[in-house]
Enzyme design. Sequence first.
Site, mmCIF file in Angstrom:
data_model
loop_
_atom_site.group_PDB
_atom_site.id
_atom_site.type_symbol
_atom_site.label_atom_id
_atom_site.label_comp_id
_atom_site.label_asym_id
_atom_site.label_seq_id
_atom_site.Cartn_x
_atom_site.Cartn_y
_atom_site.Cartn_z
ATOM 1 N NE ARG A 73 -2.334 1.318 3.609
ATOM 2 C CZ ARG A 73 -2.211 0.462 4.611
ATOM 3 N NH1 ARG A 73 -2.636 -0.789 4.474
ATOM 4 N NH2 ARG A 73 -1.637 0.797 5.741
ATOM 5 C CE LYS A 118 -12.128 13.847 -16.367
ATOM 6 N NZ LYS A 118 -12.775 13.133 -15.245
ATOM 7 C CE1 TYR A 124 -15.802 16.314 -12.095
ATOM 8 C CE2 TYR A 124 -14.695 15.741 -10.035
ATOM 9 C CZ TYR A 124 -15.340 15.360 -11.206
ATOM 10 O OH TYR A 124 -15.509 14.016 -11.484
ATOM 11 C CG ASP A 137 -9.439 19.977 -10.562
ATOM 12 O OD1 ASP A 137 -8.647 19.570 -11.433
ATOM 13 O OD2 ASP A 137 -10.545 19.443 -10.356
#
Length: 394
Positions: free
Chosen positions: A58, A210, A113, A185
């Site tokens: 992890r 994206k 967003y 962002d």
Amino acid sequence: MASPSDHPLAPETTLVTAGRDTAAQNGFVNPPVVHGSTVLYPTAADLHAHRGEFQYGRHGSPTTRALQQALTALEGPNCAGVGLAPSGLAAISTALLAVLKAGDHVLVCDSVYRPTRAFCDDLLGRYGVETSYFDPLIGGAIDALFLPNTRAVMVEAPGSQSFDMPDIRAIAEVAHGRGALVLDDNTWATPLFHRSLDQGVDISIQAATKYLGGHSDILFGTISANAAAWPRVAEAIRLLGVCAGPDDVFLALRGLRTLSVRLAAHQRAGLEMAHWFKARPEVARVLYPALPDDPGHAIWRRDFTGASGLFSVVLKPVPQAAVDTMLDSLKLFGMGYSWGGFESLVIPFDCSSYRTATRWAPEGPTLRFHIGLESTDDLKADLDRGFAALGAAR
């Protein structure tokens, strides 16, 4: 692979070379995809001291290390570390949780967003964090909105769907004077076209789903931070158990290698199509900071080195049913809630129900377009058919 000390590498070269160690990879160009949870220690002393570069799956592997090194190089000298998350929203929520606690106040850009807004209003609200929204064009006047407990400012440049361009430098100067951190962002431009950590941002976030991935086949997020914010981000990632799967990490790393050529193509096609839309009689406005007459163009030219293929179009007044007919007639523009891949996309949207600090009242229906890597001549022909269907359905 290190750059010669007397010749700093261009970003395009950094994308190809950073995070690669062919000698350690037995000569292979790409790092191995390490699937693993358990890391074995050679001795009890090593186990007790938690000695070793990797201690548990992890917390990282040679695969994640390669991507983190490459992204750190791309972000520039102000980047102290990069965290990886299983989605863009996971990156946003982890970053906000890293810098906020019960009783704090956060200022958030009104054009952010929409899932970010939902996270702030719902989950942060339940945990005792107050959110206020501000006009993305407020600039230094944001000072009047600060409260004694304001700990962070969240911006998005340009704003989601409406493409408002905030003055990050002015906002960051005020925020830092007030002892607050700035989160950005940076999905639209990526660090290739906008090094937001160089503009006063403390934490830069990407929905790497994206453009970083670039092929519409992964969900991914990144959190890059400067020296002031990175320890808090790293702690939040560890305590929340945030991690990304090795196959997605590898696909993100593969996408990173071609980011410069893909974004250059998206930019060329985006500009061409934006100008084409502007000349259409059905179009009232095109919302795209790279256009010279866009309200945010001056800030874009000052702070950005390029534009991506995502923008919005405001149509002249027409019934929604006619817009739906247009959308249904398109063959090359798919309808889907993402972007950044090789394919062109379109969605209708209406910000009016989820803006509180500003009023969204365009002249007519609005569409967000992502211009992919298809021939622009083919895209124009597809849209010609769509606009013909729109006119016939009015």
